[in-house]
Design a protein around this motif. Structure first.
Motif, short mmCIF file in Angstrom:
data_model
loop_
_atom_site.label_atom_id
_atom_site.label_comp_id
_atom_site.label_asym_id
_atom_site.label_seq_id
_atom_site.Cartn_x
_atom_site.Cartn_y
_atom_site.Cartn_z
N ASP A 44 0.87 -1.18 0.00
CA ASP A 44 0.00 0.00 0.00
C ASP A 44 0.90 1.22 0.00
N ILE A 51 -4.40 6.05 -0.75
CA ILE A 51 -3.57 4.85 -0.81
C ILE A 51 -3.83 4.12 -2.11
N GLN A 53 -2.74 0.33 -4.21
CA GLN A 53 -2.08 -0.97 -4.02
C GLN A 53 -1.12 -1.25 -5.18
N GLU A 92 -5.23 -1.52 -9.20
CA GLU A 92 -3.94 -1.71 -8.55
C GLU A 92 -2.86 -1.42 -9.58
#
Ligand code: ASP
Length: 580
Positions: A44, A51, A53, A92
């Protein structure tokens, strides 16, 4: 919106499914690492926007709070791994390549602000504490307050002017910080407790509408709503009435509430100082709940009961309907006594054979008629409790007002915003030891137009043209229409016991200025720390100040205040007295 440049292409928290396929470069702190088998890690990455990933080959040289730059490609998260609780939860970063920009020792506490940390530790490592979500949010909220003020006041024709930090004493009642002068040894500047005199001089200077987001210093004991240094919106305007000041400030407040809370507020209601004291026992009533103090002198006084032999008898219907235990009642009685009352009577309202009656050690002194009048006057029902204080007006109201606040605590929340203007303050706040009246606001406040005639004969009866703004039981700020005529100013100085010579030596420049064509003027100042704290739902202004002091005036991070060496002292013409 992306302002990212330099080492990065985007901010972490701004990426979403619209960016799928984009090659990105991100910078930030490693919030968390989750290793997945031998070869894969989920990291993270955090910056101030949020945030994201990162999916990356496993590495053993990374730790939490390392500062890194990550390059990779935005990709959809696989089915079933979508995280709805974060804004970037659908995506992500794949093929993340990580460059370490800076390593980090083990932190003294976690950046996750759901974990409580002792305040002294937070302040010792404030640079880490402000990395946490809450402080990030609070300080950014505070910046919104400042920009809302600027927007609103500039639209209303105000000009920002900076006034000196090295200044001369102002008689506003607070102890001032001294600054020794190196070039004039033995002489001192003071740090301004407010730009009060400077802004009045700006009016004489024709500035018409001035404002400043002003730093003010007061050497006073620190509290939840008070630090040595604080910031206020300070404004002053010429050729205005109290109504104009209310409109200026009302506009700025509405803008602040809108940008920080996303709500529109109506016109701020008003209450006279007398009504505030009489109904709530304080000049900064918390109006998030009603429960006014009710005068029951007429009902209880004729009974001839000793506990009620006093000029004023005030009653309060407990704002919460609870069955007060003996120990809770005793604690409230002790509190009332500590606040200066002779006692606190209570009456539990109970149902007895189809009618209401009292349960109280004093119940036997009340026949049915006064019992029912009291119940009716308070609008009480079975299960309610009525509290009564009999004393001088000031004691009865202030003590019962405090009891009201204590009982009402559990009813209020930071989500409510109850603003009110308090108007018609007394000009003087009692007498000093020598019998001279003490200015309630500051001695530049214009007396109420209808009360000039009592200035000498009955000064304590004179109202002033000053006003406070109150929010949720906090005094946000004060202001007044000022005296702009030297004759009235001299008269006020004379009444409060400042001699002509003293006035001349301390504020000669101001009295002089008034001789050269001073426009009528007035102004206001409200605490930005305070409003920012309330808008952020905080009880202590330290939570909206980047680098505050502790209760004892220390900065545990820098260790200020610190001793200085003899040579430095000598430079400014000082030697230290030997320690006792
Ligand atoms: N100088 C005052 C204060 O700091 C505010 C004002 O009268 O404008 O409270």
């Amino acid at each position: 919106m992306t302002l990212a440049r330099g080492l990065r292409s985007n901010y972490c928290g701004e990426l979403g499914s619209g960016d799928i396929g984009a090659a990105v470069a991100l910078c930030g702190w490693i919030d968390r690492i989750r290793d997945h088998g031998e070869h894969l890690s989920f990291i993270d990455l955090r910056d101030h926007t949020g945030i994201v990933q990162i999916v990356t080959p496993r590495r053993n040289d990374l730790r939490s709070e390392f500062v890194v730059r990550v390059t990779g490609t935005v990709a959809n998260r696989p089915e079933g791994t979508i995280n709805k609780t974060i804004a970037t939860g659908e995506i992500e970063i794949h093929d993340g390549e990580i460059e370490i920009l800076s390593s980090a020792a083990t932190l003294p506490f976690s950046i996750d602000d759901r974990l409580d940390v002792e305040e002294i530790t937070r302040l010792r490592y404030r640079f880490l504490d402000i990395r946490r979500d809450k402080m990030q949010r609070n300080l950014r909220n505070r910046a919104l307050v400042n920009s809302a003020i600027r927007r609103s006041l500039e639209a209303q024709g105000f000009t920002e002017v900076e006034t000196p930090m090295l200044w001369t004493p102002t008689p506003e009642g607070a102890r001032e910080f001294l600054v020794p002068s190196r070039l004039q040894p033995g002489n001192f500047y003071v740090l301004p407790q407010s730009p009060q005199i400077a802004k009045q001089l700006l009016m004489v200077g024709g500035f018409d509408r001035y404002y400043q987001i002003a730093r003010c210093m007061r050497d006073e004991d620190l509290r939840a709503d008070r630090q040595f240094e604080f910031t206020q919106l300070d404004l002053e305007a010429s050729f205005v009435t109290q109504e104009d000041i209310f409109a200026f400030i009302g506009g700025a407040i509405a803008e602040i509430v809108e940008v920080t809370r996303n709500v529109q507020i109506n016109e701020i209601p008003r209450m006279t100082w007398f009504d505030a004291m009489d109904k709530y026992g304080v000049d900064k009533p918390d109006l998030r709940f009603e429960s006014p103090l009710i005068d029951v002198t007429e009902i209880l006084s004729p009974l001839g009961v000793r506990a009620f032999s006093a000029p004023t008898i005030k009653a309060l219907l407990a704002p919460v309907r609870e069955s007060f235990t003996r120990s809770r009642l005793d604690a409230l009685i002790d509190r009332a006594k500590a606040l200066g009352a002779k006692g606190l009577a209570y009456f539990k309202v109970v149902e007895e054979e189809d009618r209401l009656a009292f349960e109280s050690p004093l119940a036997k002194f009340l026949e049915e008629a006064p019992t029912l009048s009291l119940i009716e006057r308070l609008g009480a029902e079975a299960g309610d409790t009525i509290f009564v204080v009999a004393d001088e007006w000031k004691v009865a109201t202030t003590v019962l007002g405090q009891i009201r606040l204590e009982l009402g605590k559990e009813l209020v929340s930071h989500d409510q915003l109850a603003f009110t203007w308090i108007v018609d303050f007394p000009l003087f706040d009692g007498l000093d030891e020598s019998g001279k009246p003490i200015s309630a606001h500051h001695p530049f406040t214009m007396p109420h137009a209808d009360d000039f005639e009592f200035l000498e004969s009955d000064p304590l009866r004179v109202r002033s043209q000053s006003y406070d703004l109150v929010l949720n039981g906090w005094e946000l700020g004060s202001g007044s229409i000022r005296i702009h005529r030297p004759d009235i100013q001299s008269k006020i100085f004379q009444i409060i016991g400042v001699t002509d010579e003293e006035a001349q030596s301390r504020f000669g420049f101001l009295l002089d200025a008034f001789k050269f064509g001073a426009p009528p003027h007035g102004g206001f100042a409200f605490g930005i720390d305070r409003i920012a704290a309330i808008m952020s739902g905080e009880d202590n202004i330290r939570e909206v100040i980047a680098f505050p002091k502790t209760q004892s005036g220390l900065d545990p991070m820098t260790d200020a205040p610190k001793p200085v060496d003899a040579a430095t002292l000598k430079n400014v013409g000082l030697t230290l007295a030997p320690k006792k």
